[in-house]
Design an enzyme around this catalytic site. Structure first.
Site, short mmCIF file in Angstrom:
data_model
loop_
_atom_site.label_atom_id
_atom_site.label_comp_id
_atom_site.label_asym_id
_atom_site.label_seq_id
_atom_site.Cartn_x
_atom_site.Cartn_y
_atom_site.Cartn_z
N TYR A 1 -0.23 11.89 -9.11
CA TYR A 1 0.95 12.06 -9.96
C TYR A 1 2.11 12.64 -9.15
CZ TYR A 1 3.76 13.73 -13.93
OH TYR A 1 4.77 13.96 -14.83
N ALA B 1 -8.32 12.46 -0.61
CA ALA B 1 -9.27 12.30 -1.72
C ALA B 1 -9.93 13.64 -1.99
CB ALA B 1 -10.32 11.25 -1.36
N ASN C 1 1.37 21.90 -9.96
CA ASN C 1 1.39 20.89 -11.00
C ASN C 1 1.02 21.53 -12.36
OD1 ASN C 1 1.65 18.26 -12.05
ND2 ASN C 1 -0.54 17.89 -11.88
N LYS D 1 -3.40 5.41 1.28
CA LYS D 1 -4.60 6.20 1.03
C LYS D 1 -5.76 5.50 1.71
CE LYS D 1 -7.07 8.63 -2.66
NZ LYS D 1 -6.98 9.11 -4.06
#
EC number: 6.3.3.3
Length: 232
Positions: A18, A119, A181, A38
Site C-alpha cells: 500500500y 516480502a 502506516n 519485487k
C-alpha cells in the site's frame, strides 16, 4: 541509470505494498519515470487462462498509474500464501539471484526511479533448499540498495521497529527512513510510538499514512532524496 530504494516491513500485513503504491504514485505525479519491482511474490490468484497474476504488482500499478508492464514487475510468482522459500518448495521454480539482479538491471536502465519491495519481515526466507539459502538481507545486499521501513503505527511497533533497525545495522544495511502506516493523528499512543521509534533508532519517521490515504504526505524532493544511484 535509475535511483533505487528497497521497501521493507516490520512483518507481514503492515502495509508495504500500500505504501509502496503511494510512493510510486508520488514519483509519477512529479514527472518521474517510475518502476516497481519485487523479486518473489506469494499468495497470488489465477486469471481465466490459469496464469498467476502478481497481486501486489497489480495493486501498485493500479494505484500509481504507471505504464510499466506487469510482466516486468516480478520474476517469481507463487500461488501458495506462504513464504517464497516454502512456496517454491511446493510449486517449484525457486528464486535465482542472477535472474533477479538481471531483471533489476534492465529496469534501472529504462526508468528514473526503481522502488523494490521485500516480502514479509527482514528475516523472510526467499530461498531455502539443498542448493541455496537466501534470506531477505542477502537479497538487499545483492541489489545494493538502502532501505525504507514500513511499520504499523499501533501497539507493538516500538519493539518491531527497534529490532528491525538494529538487525539492519548489524547487517550493514542503511535505513534511510521509517513510514508509519494506519496512523491516527489524534491517537496519543501513535504519536508516542513515532517519537520513541525515532529516539531509539536515530532514524526519522518521514511520513505517516492514514487509513484510506490516496496520497503520500511527503514532498517529492524529500522522497527522492531517500533514493540512491543504482549499482547493479
Amino acid at each position: 541509470m535509475a535511483k533505487t530504494l528497497f521497501v521493507i516491513g516490520t512483518g507481514t500485513d503492515v502495509g508495504k505494498t500500500y505504501v509502496t503504491g503511494l510512493i510510486v504514485k508520488k514519483l509519477r505525479e512529479h514527472g518521474r519515470k517510475a518502476a516497481y519491482f519485487k523479486a518473489a511474490m506469494s499468495g497470488n490468484e489465477r486469471d481465466a487462462q490459469g496464469n498467476l497474476i502478481p497481486g501486489d504488482a497489480l495493486h501498485v500499478k493500479t494505484i500509481s498509474g504507471i505504464e510499466q508492464p506487469l510482466t516486468t514487475m516480478c520474476p517469481y510468482v507463487y500461488e501458495h500464501a506462504v513464504s517464497p522459500h516454502l512456496a517454491a518448495q511446493i510449486e517449484g521454480n525457486p528464486v535465482e539471484l542472477s535472474r533477479v539482479t538481471q531483471d533489476l538491471h534492465s529496469l534501472c536502465t529504462a526508468y528514473d526511479f526503481v522502488t523494490m519491495e521485500g516480502a514479509g519481515g527482514i528475516l523472510c526466507p526467499i530461498r531455502f533448499d539443498q542448493t541455496q539459502h537466501l534470506l531477505l538481507p542477502e537479497l538487499i545486499h545483492a541489489c545494493k540498495m538502502d532501505c525504507l521501513l514500513v511499520a504499523d503505527a499501533g501497539l507493538g511497533t516500538i519493539n518491531a521497529v527497534g529490532l528491525t533497525a538494529a538487525y539492519l545495522k548489524e547487517q550493514g544495511i542503511a535505513l534511510r527512513g521509517i513510514v508509519f502506516n494506519r496512523f491516527e493523528p489524534g491517537n496519543l499512543m501513535h504519536k508516542d510510538n513515532k517519537t520513541m521509534c525515532e529516539l531509539l533508532t536515530g532514524v526519522p519517521v518521514v511520513a505517516c499514512v492514514r487509513q484510506g490515504d490516496t496520497d503520500l504526505d511527503l514532498d517529492a524532493e524529500t522522497l527522492e532524496a531517500l533514493y540512491k544511484e543504482a549499482d547493479v
